[in-house]
Scaffold this motif. Structure first.
Motif, mmCIF file in Angstrom:
data_model
loop_
_atom_site.group_PDB
_atom_site.id
_atom_site.type_symbol
_atom_site.label_atom_id
_atom_site.label_comp_id
_atom_site.label_asym_id
_atom_site.label_seq_id
_atom_site.Cartn_x
_atom_site.Cartn_y
_atom_site.Cartn_z
ATOM 1 N N LYS A 14 0.829 -1.210 0.000
ATOM 2 C CA LYS A 14 0.000 0.000 0.000
ATOM 3 C C LYS A 14 0.854 1.248 0.000
ATOM 4 O O LYS A 14 0.565 2.233 -0.659
ATOM 5 N N TYR A 15 1.958 1.184 0.792
ATOM 6 C CA TYR A 15 2.817 2.373 0.889
ATOM 7 C C TYR A 15 3.489 2.675 -0.448
ATOM 8 O O TYR A 15 3.546 3.819 -0.899
ATOM 9 N N VAL A 16 3.978 1.608 -1.115
ATOM 10 C CA VAL A 16 4.628 1.809 -2.413
ATOM 11 C C VAL A 16 3.623 2.308 -3.437
ATOM 12 O O VAL A 16 3.897 3.209 -4.241
ATOM 13 N N LYS A 17 2.387 1.741 -3.397
ATOM 14 C CA LYS A 17 1.350 2.164 -4.336
ATOM 15 C C LYS A 17 0.987 3.618 -4.130
ATOM 16 O O LYS A 17 0.874 4.387 -5.087
ATOM 17 N N SER A 18 0.823 4.025 -2.874
ATOM 18 C CA SER A 18 0.476 5.427 -2.602
ATOM 19 C C SER A 18 1.610 6.351 -2.981
ATOM 20 O O SER A 18 1.391 7.465 -3.441
ATOM 21 N N THR A 19 2.853 5.879 -2.815
ATOM 22 C CA THR A 19 4.004 6.702 -3.196
ATOM 23 C C THR A 19 4.031 6.938 -4.696
ATOM 24 O O THR A 19 4.292 8.034 -5.176
ATOM 25 N N LYS A 20 3.702 5.870 -5.472
ATOM 26 C CA LYS A 20 3.687 6.028 -6.927
ATOM 27 C C LYS A 20 2.534 6.904 -7.378
ATOM 28 O O LYS A 20 2.645 7.692 -8.306
ATOM 29 N N GLU A 696 12.708 1.873 4.804
ATOM 30 C CA GLU A 696 14.040 1.282 4.693
ATOM 31 C C GLU A 696 13.968 -0.090 4.017
ATOM 32 O O GLU A 696 14.819 -0.444 3.199
ATOM 33 N N LEU A 697 12.928 -0.881 4.382
ATOM 34 C CA LEU A 697 12.752 -2.185 3.747
ATOM 35 C C LEU A 697 12.517 -2.035 2.252
ATOM 36 O O LEU A 697 13.068 -2.788 1.442
ATOM 37 N N HIS A 698 11.707 -1.049 1.896
ATOM 38 C CA HIS A 698 11.445 -0.793 0.480
ATOM 39 C C HIS A 698 12.719 -0.388 -0.251
ATOM 40 O O HIS A 698 13.001 -0.870 -1.363
ATOM 41 N N ASN A 700 15.817 -1.111 0.694
ATOM 42 C CA ASN A 700 16.684 -2.292 0.616
ATOM 43 C C ASN A 700 16.193 -3.275 -0.439
ATOM 44 O O ASN A 700 16.991 -3.898 -1.150
ATOM 45 N N GLN A 701 14.852 -3.420 -0.533
ATOM 46 C CA GLN A 701 14.304 -4.326 -1.538
ATOM 47 C C GLN A 701 14.642 -3.850 -2.940
ATOM 48 O O GLN A 701 15.021 -4.643 -3.811
ATOM 49 N N GLU A 702 14.508 -2.547 -3.166
ATOM 50 C CA GLU A 702 14.873 -2.013 -4.477
ATOM 51 C C GLU A 702 16.355 -2.219 -4.760
ATOM 52 O O GLU A 702 16.758 -2.572 -5.875
ATOM 53 N N GLY A 703 17.186 -2.023 -3.708
ATOM 54 C CA GLY A 703 18.618 -2.254 -3.890
ATOM 55 C C GLY A 703 18.925 -3.703 -4.217
ATOM 56 O O GLY A 703 19.754 -3.999 -5.098
ATOM 57 N N LEU A 704 18.264 -4.628 -3.504
ATOM 58 C CA LEU A 704 18.479 -6.053 -3.783
ATOM 59 C C LEU A 704 17.977 -6.430 -5.181
ATOM 60 O O LEU A 704 18.590 -7.253 -5.872
ATOM 61 N N GLN A 705 16.861 -5.835 -5.585
ATOM 62 C CA GLN A 705 16.361 -6.124 -6.930
ATOM 63 C C GLN A 705 17.337 -5.652 -8.007
ATOM 64 O O GLN A 705 17.582 -6.345 -8.987
ATOM 65 N N THR A 706 17.869 -4.460 -7.809
ATOM 66 C CA THR A 706 18.858 -3.965 -8.780
ATOM 67 C C THR A 706 20.111 -4.840 -8.772
ATOM 68 O O THR A 706 20.676 -5.144 -9.836
ATOM 69 N N GLN A 707 20.549 -5.279 -7.574
ATOM 70 C CA GLN A 707 21.704 -6.173 -7.501
ATOM 71 C C GLN A 707 21.413 -7.506 -8.180
ATOM 72 O O GLN A 707 22.265 -8.067 -8.881
ATOM 73 N N CYS A 708 20.185 -8.010 -7.981
ATOM 74 C CA CYS A 708 19.799 -9.272 -8.619
ATOM 75 C C CYS A 708 19.797 -9.142 -10.134
ATOM 76 O O CYS A 708 20.271 -10.035 -10.860
ATOM 77 N N GLN A 709 19.279 -8.027 -10.628
ATOM 78 C CA GLN A 709 19.298 -7.800 -12.066
ATOM 79 C C GLN A 709 20.723 -7.716 -12.599
ATOM 80 O O GLN A 709 21.052 -8.269 -13.656
ATOM 81 N N ASP A 710 21.608 -7.049 -11.841
ATOM 82 C CA ASP A 710 23.012 -6.966 -12.256
ATOM 83 C C ASP A 710 23.658 -8.344 -12.280
ATOM 84 O O ASP A 710 24.420 -8.686 -13.208
#
Length: 878
Positions: A14-20, A696-698, A700-710
């Motif tokens: 919900k927080y990410v959706k409202s942020t977007k 912070e979790l969001h 970190n999750q974005e950071g991990l996703q970018t690392q996973c893509q790399d």
């Protein structure tokens, strides 16, 4: 209440959706929202050692408070006392952030403990000292009064407190906390607190304890000011004529409470009002010395509200010492010295005080333009202080706290002062305009700050001395930067909270400035104005300014509407769509308390219906009918007094019973409100903490996703490289076999070369021994050469010394030859002079000889004459 019983994953989604969804909307600063700046601030404060130590002290206090509530032992009480003393003496006030969870728990535990402690307990007064220490933080003070409701608690503590020093300490704390307090309903603690304050004033007046009486009167003023409920309750519970007689000796405080109590109750004396204004300015100076923000804000708001009180407003217009008071105030500001290197909390208090001072000076300038009482000439003037005020404002135009009021006061100096000295100084020094434009272009500048800067630029544009300067410094790109966020959104049906009122005000004043530019330079800016007015977002902003804007904003919209290409139909359409939302929002929200302090006391108390039994109702109706018939027939004397007394006694009992019931229900509701308010604030703090963790979790999750893509991309690259290497390996297998054969040949050649290398090594050893001998000879020769060099260096030194002596002798000889030549020339000149002198001497000798001959001849002639004379003398007779 905010429900937080949801899973962390759902909350994160919900927080990410409202942020977007609200990426284009402005960031809201509320208890339920968290910005990146706030997160960074919290992170920095958490890493600070002082903040960590303060956090440990807060947790210790909460633990000791819980232990004391559970155990009620002497040991737990002593630990609680020690913990409260540590918090009030070792932790800085600015570290108590009410938005943090630990600070909210501290306030709740402190409230609960102070409610349980007895009045003679040392721990209670340690908690009072802690509360006074917390009140020095402005945000914590606001939370203590509004959110955690410590004033009702202190009212009941005051009721059970005895002893002059303790009462004085409580009154001082209440005085600090009640500045600017807002009370919208008749809370049950008000009756207790007002009764205690009035009793203290009466007792202190009898015992000549002026200090206690003044503190109690100051608290009473804070409660009544702008709180009509408290004032009306005070008027119902106190004999005003007796009260005014008791407080007449308390000077400014007495005048202030009498002004608050309305003109219907008491009309102040004109002389007392003049003295009150003079004393108020002296108090403002004292507040500036100590940077007392709450008291200074209370005083200045009181003076700014004087226009609602006829007598005080008349006194403000006839007061003649503004120039002297403002000069002393400026001197005090220079003496106090606002230092940017001080602590953040102190700097904020200093800037807030400056902001309040700027508002007061602007109000004085407004008074100077108003017609005086009795159609007399207005005598208010600050012309002698205008240069100093202008220099002071130049330092604070960029401040986040007082910059808005500084620019607003500068605008007042231009528009309200009759002389044109300020526009002339700005025309001579364009750096002020450059600074203001730079401030308005910064992204971190607030919308309200930009609005006042745009108003100031509009005022300067209408001045003849600065018109060309404004036109040359502001270009078309300046307006594009301001309107860019509004135009780029491109949404016609924006929600009501998409644009704040401050941003609407900014866009309105910017458009007004642009239209003023078009009025002067039509060719350059006319098409720009027409283009902007065709955007639906601009039209929507103008409609919102008309519907929900202030008086000055609506006036600016009316000036914009005079533009010849103004889209009247489109703006009217937007206004018609916005008006229902405005009305429904006004109906659904709770009614706001009127801020007008001195309104007439014409409030009518509503009656309450009391339900009684059937028989009692019939008896009461019969009594009322009997008394009414007697009154109509003029036979009241025939009615028994007992019947009337019975009716009134019953009514009195019913009313007292209902009053007690309502009072008990009111107290229960007040306690419930206090508990719910504290729980809501605690939940808000917890929610803010969860939001921070989720953010912070969001991240970190974005950071991990970018690392996973790399990593996936690297894996694909490695697979591709491995396939290409395998192909190359299969292609190069044949060349590797050929290379192995060549390698075998090369190995045999290497064996031969190794044998040759051994022979060469032996020759090298022999040559090395010969080389060592040669090196030894070379070292001996080098030593001899060094000795020879030393002797040669000594000879060279002697030669240099001899040559130096020879050069000196040659220089002396040349000097002697020069002297000889000079003497020869002098001798020749002397010989010539001698020959000339000898010739002259000979001439002189010849002349002397001639003179001698002439003298001898003359002597002979004298002798001849003398002889002749003697011969001619007659001889004397004998």
């Amino acid at each position: 209440c905010v429900s937080i019983c949801i899973s962390p994953l759902d909350f994160l989604n919900k927080y990410v959706k409202s942020t977007k969804e609200h990426s284009m909307a402005p960031t809201k600063q509320s208890n339920g929202s968290l910005t990146v700046a706030a997160l960074s601030t919290l992170g920095e404060s958490a890493n600070d050692s002082a903040a960590q130590q303060a956090l440990s002290y807060v947790r210790d206090f909460c633990m000791h408070a819980t232990n004391y509530r559970n155990q009620q032992t002497i040991e737990s009480l002593a630990l609680l006392n020690r913990s409260a003393s540590l918090l009030s003496t070792t932790v800085q006030p600015q570290l108590f952030n009410p938005a943090q969870l630990e600070t909210s728990k501290l306030f709740i535990d402190l409230h609960a403990v102070m409610g349980n402690l007895t009045a003679d307990s040392d721990a209670l007064w340690a908690c009072v000292s802690l509360l006074q220490h917390l009140g020095r933080n402005l945000s914590a003070r606001r939370a203590l009064v509004q959110d955690f409701r410590f004033v009702p608690l202190l009212a009941f503590v005051l009721k059970r407190t005895h002893g002059q020093e303790k009462i004085q300490k409580l009154l001082t704390l209440l005085q600090d906390l009640t500045y600017g307090i807002q009370i919208s309903w008749e809370e049950p603690y008000l009756i207790v607190l007002l009764e205690q304050l009035v009793n203290i004033i009466y007792q202190a007046a009898e015992e000549s304890e002026d200090n206690l009486a003044q503190l109690a009167l100051s608290v009473l003023i804070n409660l009544c000011y702008k709180n009509f409920v408290v004032m009306f309750l005070f008027l119902r519970s106190v004999n005003i004529s007796n009260f005014t007689k008791r407080i007449q000796s308390y000077g400014m405080l007495a005048s202030k409470i009498l002004i608050i109590l309305s003109e219907d109750t008491h009309t102040p004396n004109q002389k007392d009002l003049d003295l009150f204004i003079r004393s108020t300015f002296a108090t403002v100076e004292e507040c500036v010395k100590s940077w007392n923000v709450p008291y200074l804000q209370h005083i200045i708001e009181f003076l700014l509200d004087s226009k609602s009180h006829t007598c005080l407003h008349r006194s403000m217009l006839s007061y003649t010492h503004y120039c002297e008071d403002v000069e002393r105030l400026l001197n005090q500001l220079e003496a106090s010295g606002v230092n940017e290197e001080t602590e953040e909390q102190i700097t904020k208090q200093q800037h807030t005080c400056l902001s309040l001072i700027f508002r007061l000076i602007r109000y004085i300038l407004q008074l100077s333009t108003m017609p005086s009482a009795d159609d007399k000439e207005n005598v208010i003037s600050l012309d002698s202080n205008v240069p100093r005020i202008f220099e002071l404002l130049g330092k604070w135009l960029e401040s986040e706290v007082c910059g808005v009021d500084a620019v607003d006061l500068l605008n007042g100096l231009i528009t309200l002062v009759p002389k044109e000295s300020i526009p002339a100084r700005i025309a001579r020094d364009p750096s002020y305009i450059v600074q203001l434009i730079g401030i308005s272009e910064k992204p971190e500048t607030s919308a309200r700050h930009i609005s006042v800067i745009l108003q100031l630029l509009s005022s300067l544009l209408h001045q003849s001395k600065t018109e060309k300067l404004i036109l040359s410094r502001i270009t078309e790109s300046y307006f594009d930067k301001i309107f860019a966020p509004l135009i780029s959104s491109g949404r016609i049906d924006m929600p009501l909270n998409a644009i704040t009122p401050e941003e609407i005000e900014k866009y309105t004043y910017c458009l007004l400035l642009l239209i003023n530019f078009a009025g002067i330079a039509k060719k350059a800016y006319f098409e720009k104005c027409c283009t902007l007015l065709q955007f639906p977002t601009i039209q929507n902003a103008l409609a919102r300014a008309m519907v929900g804007g202030s008086e000055s904003v609506c006036s600016a919209v009316f000036q914009i509407s005079q533009f010849e290409r103004f889209p009247q139909a489109q703006v009217a359409n937007h206004i018609s769509k916005l008006t229902p939302y405005k009305i429904s929002a006004g109906v659904g929200s709770s009614s706001q308390v009127d801020n007008d302090q001195w309104q007439k006391l014409n409030i009518i108390m509503k009656s309450h219906k009391t339900f009684v039994g059937k028989e009692m109702e019939e008896r009461l109706n019969a009594l009322i009918e009997l008394i009414s018939n007697a009154h109509r027939n003029n036979q009241l004397q025939n009615v028994a007094m007992s019947q009337i007394i019975e009716l009134f006694n019953y009514k009195s009992e019913i009313f007292s019973c209902s009053e007690n019931c309502m009072q008990r229900r009111l107290e229960i509701a007040s306690e419930e409100i206090t508990n719910l308010t504290q729980r809501i604030n605690l939940q808000n703090a917890e929610l803010q903490k969860y939001e921070m963790m989720n953010f912070e979790l969001h991240v970190n999750q974005e950071g991990l996703q970018t690392q996973c893509q790399d990593l996936r991309q690297q894996k694909d690259n490695l697979k591709h490289n491995l396939a290409s290497l395998m192909k190359k390996l299969s292609e190069q297998s044949e060349s590797l076999q050929i290379s192995e054969k060549r390698l075998a040949v090369k190995v045999s050649e290497v064996i031969v070369l190794q044998k040759e290398n051994g022979e060469l090594k032996e020759e090298l050893i022999i040559k090395t021994k010969e080389l060592e001998k040669l090196q030894a000879n070379s070292r001996e020769n080098t030593a001899r050469i060094e000795k020879l060099k030393k002797s040669i260096a000594a000879f060279e030194l002697d030669i240099k010394e001899k040559s130096r002596i020879i050069e000196e002798r040659e220089r002396e000889l040349s000097k002697t030859q020069k002297l000889y030549e000079e003497q020869k020339e002098a001798k020749k000149k002397s010989d010539d002079v001698i020959t000339v002198l000898e010739a002259q001497i000979q001439d002189k000798n010849e002349q002397i000889r001639n003179y001698e001959l002439e003298l001898s001849e003359t002597e002979e002639l004298r002798k001849t004459i003398m002889s002749l004379m003697e011969s001619k003398k007659p001889k004397r007779k004998t």
